[in-house]
Scaffold this active site. Structure first.
Site, PDB file in Angstrom:
ATOM      1  CB  SER A  69      -0.877  -0.054   1.300  1.00 43.60           C
ATOM      2  OG  SER A  69      -0.201  -0.043   2.253  1.00 43.60           O
ATOM      3  CD  GLU A  70       0.244   4.356   2.226  1.00 43.97           C
ATOM      4  OE1 GLU A  70      -0.529   5.180   2.132  1.00 43.97           O
ATOM      5  OE2 GLU A  70       0.216   3.466   3.127  1.00 43.97           O
ATOM      6  CB  THR A  71       7.509   2.011  -1.040  1.00 45.00           C
ATOM      7  OG1 THR A  71       6.879   0.949  -1.048  1.00 45.00           O
ATOM      8  CG2 THR A  71       8.724   1.987  -0.754  1.00 45.00           C
TER       9      THR A  71
END
Length: 297
Positions: free
Chosen positions: A45-47
């Site tokens: 979903s996020e990095t």
């Protein structure tokens, strides 16, 4: 070029639960497009990319990417990055430069691979617009029109840096059987990245006060297990109806249970003379893996 990275589970004390996060260390040499491509490669979903701070006394600068877009602010990347920086620097507070502004997070170590971080919102949530077409909302979410609304809460759009369409539903059983109809999604939820945060009160659940689910096709996310930026936006709606003129209210919110990735998000709001003056988000994070990206031609 080789870059070290860590994999974390955020908003949980347990490995293989919570919301997954990749943290790329010493990422200063990367171009914007390379960061976006790496985030797409991880497909989480996020990095988060850790960079040298612009101001020396700050701990780090960060860039936050979903598989499709860069975000100025996000909650689970802030918690995860704060835990990594707290562990690496052996400090109890970290100062992180995000695109939305400077965030100071308090860090408490649990063990050498995990800890808890809490931070004040860099931007207090504001109401952007109402959401009045309940028939369209019901169709988009696969529920009945009369199942929209929960107690004093009604649908509206809020932002604490990222816009979310907040949709209260009657109870947890309605939340569990949401089934998306994407045909009219962008028209029904037109703001920002068309992100929707569906929530309800959970008076019959001992461990939390609220439950939520988040869907954001515009960010490249089918469903997100734990969304701090959405919880931050929700603080605006909670504050409007909090039964205090001056004082503080704390909530525990669960998210991700329907995905098998349960998250526990703590929420805090403080008002003075009926005006919201503080919002806070917190949670635990645990490192579950590490490796190196090999970007050499």
């Amino acid at each position: 070029m080789k870059l070290n990275y860590l994999l974390l589970d955020v908003f949980t004390r347990e490995r293989l639960k919570g919301n997954q996060l990749a943290v790329v260390c010493k990422a200063d040499g990367l171009l914007d497009g390379e960061m976006q491509a790496i985030a797409r490669e991880f497909n989480l979903s996020e990095t988060v990319f850790l960079l040298k701070p612009h101001v020396e006394r700050n701990t780090a600068a960060v860039r936050i990417f979903t598989p499709e877009v860069e975000l100025p602010f996000a909650g689970h990347p802030t918690v995860g990055a704060s835990v990594v920086l707290g562990l690496q620097n052996k400090v109890t507070a970290v100062r992180i430069e995000e695109k939305i502004g400077l965030i100071t997070a308090l860090f408490e170590k649990t063990d050498k691979r995990s800890g808890e971080a809490r931070f004040a919102l860099p931007r207090l949530p504001t109401r952007i617009a109402p959401l009045e077409d309940r028939a369209a909302i019901a169709l988009a979410l696969g529920i009945e029109r009369d199942e929209i609304g929960c107690g004093v809460y009604h649908p509206a759009v809020y932002s604490a840096g990222v816009e979310f369409h907040l949709v209260p539903v009657r109870d947890a059983s309605v939340l569990a059987r949401v089934a998306l109809n994407m045909g009219q999604w962008a028209h029904t939820f037109p703001h920002g990245h068309h992100s929707v945060y569906i929530f309800t009160e959970t008076p019959n659940e001992a461990d939390n006060d609220l439950a939520a689910r988040m869907f954001s096709p515009g960010m490249g996310l089918a469903e997100d297990p734990g969304t701090g930026a959405a919880a931050a936006a929700l603080i605006g709606l909670l504050s409007e109806h909090a039964d205090i003129g001056t004082g503080q209210v704390d909530y525990v919110l669960r998210q991700g249970h329907e995905m098998g990735r349960p998250c526990r998000i703590t929420i805090q709001l403080r008002k003075d003379n009926d005006v919201l003056i503080h919002g806070g988000i917190g949670g635990h994070a645990v490192i579950v893996g590490e490796g190196a990206l090999d970007l050499e031609a």
